[in-house]
Design a protein around this motif. Structure first.
Motif, short mmCIF file in Angstrom:
data_model
loop_
_atom_site.label_atom_id
_atom_site.label_comp_id
_atom_site.label_asym_id
_atom_site.label_seq_id
_atom_site.Cartn_x
_atom_site.Cartn_y
_atom_site.Cartn_z
N ASP A 58 0.82 -1.21 0.00
CA ASP A 58 0.00 0.00 0.00
C ASP A 58 0.86 1.26 0.00
OD1 ASP A 58 -2.19 -1.68 0.08
OD2 ASP A 58 -2.56 -1.40 2.23
N THR A 87 3.95 1.59 -1.09
CA THR A 87 4.62 1.69 -2.38
C THR A 87 3.67 2.25 -3.44
OG1 THR A 87 6.07 -0.16 -1.84
CG2 THR A 87 5.85 0.39 -4.16
N ALA A 88 2.43 1.77 -3.43
CA ALA A 88 1.44 2.25 -4.40
C ALA A 88 1.15 3.73 -4.16
CB ALA A 88 0.17 1.43 -4.31
N ASN A 92 3.14 5.94 -2.79
CA ASN A 92 4.33 6.69 -3.19
C ASN A 92 4.40 6.83 -4.71
OD1 ASN A 92 6.75 8.05 -2.89
ND2 ASN A 92 7.96 6.18 -2.93
N ARG A 93 4.07 5.76 -5.42
CA ARG A 93 4.08 5.77 -6.88
C ARG A 93 3.03 6.75 -7.40
NH1 ARG A 93 2.67 0.68 -7.95
NH2 ARG A 93 4.69 -0.05 -7.29
N ASP A 94 1.83 6.74 -6.80
CA ASP A 94 0.77 7.66 -7.21
C ASP A 94 1.17 9.11 -6.95
OD1 ASP A 94 -0.74 5.51 -7.98
OD2 ASP A 94 -2.04 5.54 -6.20
N SER A 95 1.82 9.35 -5.82
CA SER A 95 2.26 10.70 -5.48
C SER A 95 3.32 11.19 -6.45
CB SER A 95 2.81 10.72 -4.05
OG SER A 95 3.35 11.97 -3.74
N ALA A 96 4.25 10.33 -6.79
CA ALA A 96 5.32 10.71 -7.71
C ALA A 96 4.78 10.96 -9.11
CB ALA A 96 6.39 9.61 -7.75
N ALA A 97 3.75 10.25 -9.50
CA ALA A 97 3.17 10.43 -10.84
C ALA A 97 2.52 11.80 -10.96
CB ALA A 97 2.15 9.34 -11.12
N GLU A 152 3.64 14.57 -9.53
CA GLU A 152 4.61 15.64 -9.36
C GLU A 152 5.03 16.24 -10.69
OE1 GLU A 152 7.91 14.27 -7.08
OE2 GLU A 152 6.69 13.82 -5.33
#
Length: 92
Positions: free
Chosen positions: A49, A51-52, A54-59, A61
Motif C-alpha cells: 500500500d 509503495t502504491a 508513493n508511486r501515485d504521489s510521484a506520478a 509531481e
C-alpha cells in the motif's frame, strides 16, 4: 475471500508449492511461517500500500525541468523571466 481457522502447528496449502503454517498465537498477534519458491514475492500488505501511494504521489509531481522553467529557466534553456515576475505586485 476464504476465512479459515487454524491452531498453532496447523497449516494450509496454496497451489502445489506454497504452504503457510501457524507458528504461534499470542494475544492479538499471529506468527506465520511461509514456504514458497524463491521467485514468489512475499510482501506485507502495508508495504504494498505504501509503495502504491508513493508511486501515485510521484506520478502527480511536476518534472524538475518544468519547475526550473517556471522559476526562470534551466541552464540548457534560455533565461526568460517567468510571466508572474513581469507583472508588478500590488501593495496592500
Amino acid at each position: 475471500m476464504l476465512i479459515l481457522q487454524r491452531k498453532p502447528g496447523e497449516s494450509l496449502v496454496i497451489g502445489e508449492d506454497i504452504s503457510i503454517t501457524v507458528v504461534s498465537v499470542d494475544g492479538g498477534r499471529v506468527r506465520l511461517a511461509i514456504s514458497a519458491p524463491q521467485d514468489v514475492p512475499i510482501l506485507r500488505s502495508e508495504l504494498v500500500d505504501a509503495t502504491a501511494a508513493n508511486r501515485d504521489s510521484a506520478a502527480g509531481e511536476t518534472a524538475p525541468v518544468e519547475l526550473l522553467d517556471l522559476f526562470g529557466g534551466s541552464p540548457e534553456h534560455s533565461h526568460q523571466t517567468p510571466p508572474s515576475a513581469k507583472t508588478p505586485r500590488k501593495e496592500v
